[in-house]
Enzyme design. Structure first.
Site, mmCIF file in Angstrom:
data_model
loop_
_atom_site.group_PDB
_atom_site.id
_atom_site.type_symbol
_atom_site.label_atom_id
_atom_site.label_comp_id
_atom_site.label_asym_id
_atom_site.label_seq_id
_atom_site.Cartn_x
_atom_site.Cartn_y
_atom_site.Cartn_z
ATOM 1 N N GLU A 47 18.573 19.309 -46.824
ATOM 2 C CA GLU A 47 18.869 17.867 -46.929
ATOM 3 C C GLU A 47 20.307 17.584 -46.470
ATOM 4 O OE1 GLU A 47 18.483 16.189 -50.907
ATOM 5 O OE2 GLU A 47 18.162 14.203 -50.033
ATOM 6 N N TYR B 108 24.985 5.669 -50.110
ATOM 7 C CA TYR B 108 25.093 6.922 -50.861
ATOM 8 C C TYR B 108 26.243 7.795 -50.348
ATOM 9 C CZ TYR B 108 23.708 11.241 -53.168
ATOM 10 O OH TYR B 108 23.714 12.368 -53.931
ATOM 11 N N SER C 160 10.812 11.822 -54.123
ATOM 12 C CA SER C 160 9.753 12.323 -53.246
ATOM 13 C C SER C 160 10.357 13.267 -52.197
ATOM 14 C CB SER C 160 9.021 11.173 -52.564
ATOM 15 O OG SER C 160 9.919 10.367 -51.845
ATOM 16 N N THR D 278 26.658 11.781 -60.619
ATOM 17 C CA THR D 278 27.601 12.748 -61.186
ATOM 18 C C THR D 278 27.439 14.123 -60.538
ATOM 19 O OG1 THR D 278 25.970 13.163 -62.886
ATOM 20 C CG2 THR D 278 27.770 11.675 -63.475
ATOM 21 N N ASP E 174 18.229 16.731 -58.068
ATOM 22 C CA ASP E 174 16.792 16.509 -57.879
ATOM 23 C C ASP E 174 16.053 17.835 -57.710
ATOM 24 O OD1 ASP E 174 17.661 13.928 -57.874
ATOM 25 O OD2 ASP E 174 17.359 13.592 -55.729
ATOM 26 N N GLY F 285 13.071 6.243 -55.945
ATOM 27 C CA GLY F 285 13.983 6.877 -56.900
ATOM 28 C C GLY F 285 13.336 7.979 -57.717
ATOM 29 N N LEU F 286 12.128 8.412 -57.324
ATOM 30 C CA LEU F 286 11.436 9.469 -58.079
ATOM 31 C C LEU F 286 11.501 10.809 -57.350
ATOM 32 C CD1 LEU F 286 8.300 7.483 -59.333
ATOM 33 C CD2 LEU F 286 10.323 8.131 -60.648
ATOM 34 N N GLY G 229 10.818 6.386 -51.556
ATOM 35 C CA GLY G 229 11.916 5.425 -51.663
ATOM 36 C C GLY G 229 11.989 4.735 -53.007
#
Ligand code: GLA
Length: 387
Positions: A160, A221, A127, A41, A172, A124-125, A122
């Site tokens: 990024e 993505y 990093s 979202t 994030d 999903g937390l 990799g």
């Protein structure tokens, strides 16, 4: 300071001394994050509800002659010239990107960086966001600059987007800079404003690694972000004032009759933003069962409408629910990574053991951490630590 944070800072400082033969001038530590609900979202200008967690990454820096980046997880030291930086396609890009981004603002910093991390990559937390944010805070400090936490997050996101080439949203970075202990962050990605929401102590947050490593660079993505933008563009042909798909009610999305898959993508985004608002009400009321239902609905929407789940992730969700979790869902970008499960705090250990026993993880995924269940505490966001 929480011992995990101090330990990771000490490890980064040690790696810095071992690699560059000098003490670091600054060390920054960033937590990873979970996202309770509100997935895919942020880049659509919607709402999400992440929280910073007690798995950390640290970057220790000092001034050098070139840029040099070392990591506990890799034997090679990546070297580059701050005046002519280009993407390597490898692990160091999130750190190099920060220096490149500062370069576009006229600041060339020949930083030597040493990275230590307890955040599985990799999975999903976040990093990558932790690396971007910790590198940003450390390098800014090295250059004697002070930035508001969210500005550091914005710079890391720009790195990024522009250098690594992933069109991610700000969730994030916002989570890891604005997060507070025992609070989730209700983040409005359009306004870039976060509001803290207290988390009831009766809820435990479990993260189950699939062992399927996902890299945003190679995943669908960017396709999803492009589809979301196209769905909004087409929706504006009917409603020219529309700012975000999140501003639509689900029946308004149906009425637009967008071509597929754009209709399904828009239905997910609009429905997910509604679920974020409802989840905040559940947390305020301490209603874990209702929160679990929303999390499960989110998973189904991510799997069927947004198509970012995988059979292995669907199976983990099922095992978690069978083990007694009120809800579970694929977390982060999807296409691999982890599942977040909501559990009652008193039965969390027993539920985690049941999940571990119930999972059928192939050996190849198990070697990458697949099947590991982590109970995570919600902690304060990123900052500088005395080296
Ligand atoms: C990744 C991105 C975030 C967000 C999530 C999906 O974590 O970095 O910006 O889009 O995926 O919700």
């Amino acid at each position: 300071m929480d011992p995990g944070r101090a330990a990771i800072a000490a490890r980064a400082a040690e790696l810095h001394r071992g690699t560059f033969g000098a003490d670091p001038a600054a060390v920054a530590v960033s937590p990873g994050r979970i996202n309770i609900i509100g997935e895919h979202t942020d880049y659509a200008g919607g709402l999400c509800l992440p929280a910073a967690i007690d798995r950390y990454l640290a970057v220790a820096v000092s001034q050098g002659e070139h840029i040099e980046v070392a990591s506990e997880r890799h034997d090679d030291v990546v070297r580059a010239d701050p005046e002519s930086l280009s993407r390597t396609g490898g692990w160091a890009d999130y750190a190099l990107g920060v220096v490149a981004e500062l370069g576009t603002e006229g600041l060339a910093v020949p930083a030597r960086m040493a990275i230590a991390s307890d955040i599985p990559a990799g999975s999903g937390l976040s990093s990558s966001a932790a690396l971007g944010v910790a590198a940003t805070m450390a390098v800014l400090d090295l250059a004697d600059l002070v930035a508001e936490p969210l500005d550091a997050g914005r710079l890391a996101r720009a790195a990024e987007n522009n250098f690594v080439g992933v069109p991610s949203g700000l969730m994030d970075q916002a989570a890891v800079v604005l997060g507070r202990r025992d609070h989730a962050l209700l983040f409005d990605a359009a306004a870039e404003i976060g509001e803290l929401v207290a988390l009831p102590g009766e809820i435990a947050w479990l993260v189950i690694q699939s062992g399927i490593e996902r890299e945003l660079r190679g995943s669908g993505y960017a396709d999803r972000a492009a589809e979301a933008a196209e769905a909004l563009r087409q929706a504006r042909q009917t409603n020219s004032e529309l700012k975000s798909l999140c501003d639509l009610e689900p029946h308004e999305v149906e009425a637009l009759a967008l071509p597929e898959p754009l209709g399904r993508r828009a239905r997910h985004i609009a429905g997910e933003c509604m679920r974020v608002r409802m989840a905040v009400a559940c947390l305020e009321a301490g209603n874990i069962e209702a929160l679990g239902q929303l999390v499960l609905t989110s998973h189904r929407s991510l799997a069927r409408d947004y198509e970012v789940s995988l059979p292995a992730l669907d199976e983990i969700v099922e095992v978690a629910v069978d083990a007694g979790c009120p809800g579970a869902r694929v977390m982060g970008a999807g296409f691999g990574g982890s599942v977040l499960a909501v559990a009652g705090a008193t039965e969390a250990e027993a539920v985690a053991a049941k999940i571990e026993a119930g999972l059928n993880v192939p050996d190849v995924a198990r070697r990458r951490g697949g099947g590991a269940v982590h109970r995570l505490a919600v902690v304060d966001g990123a900052g500088l630590v005395q080296p």
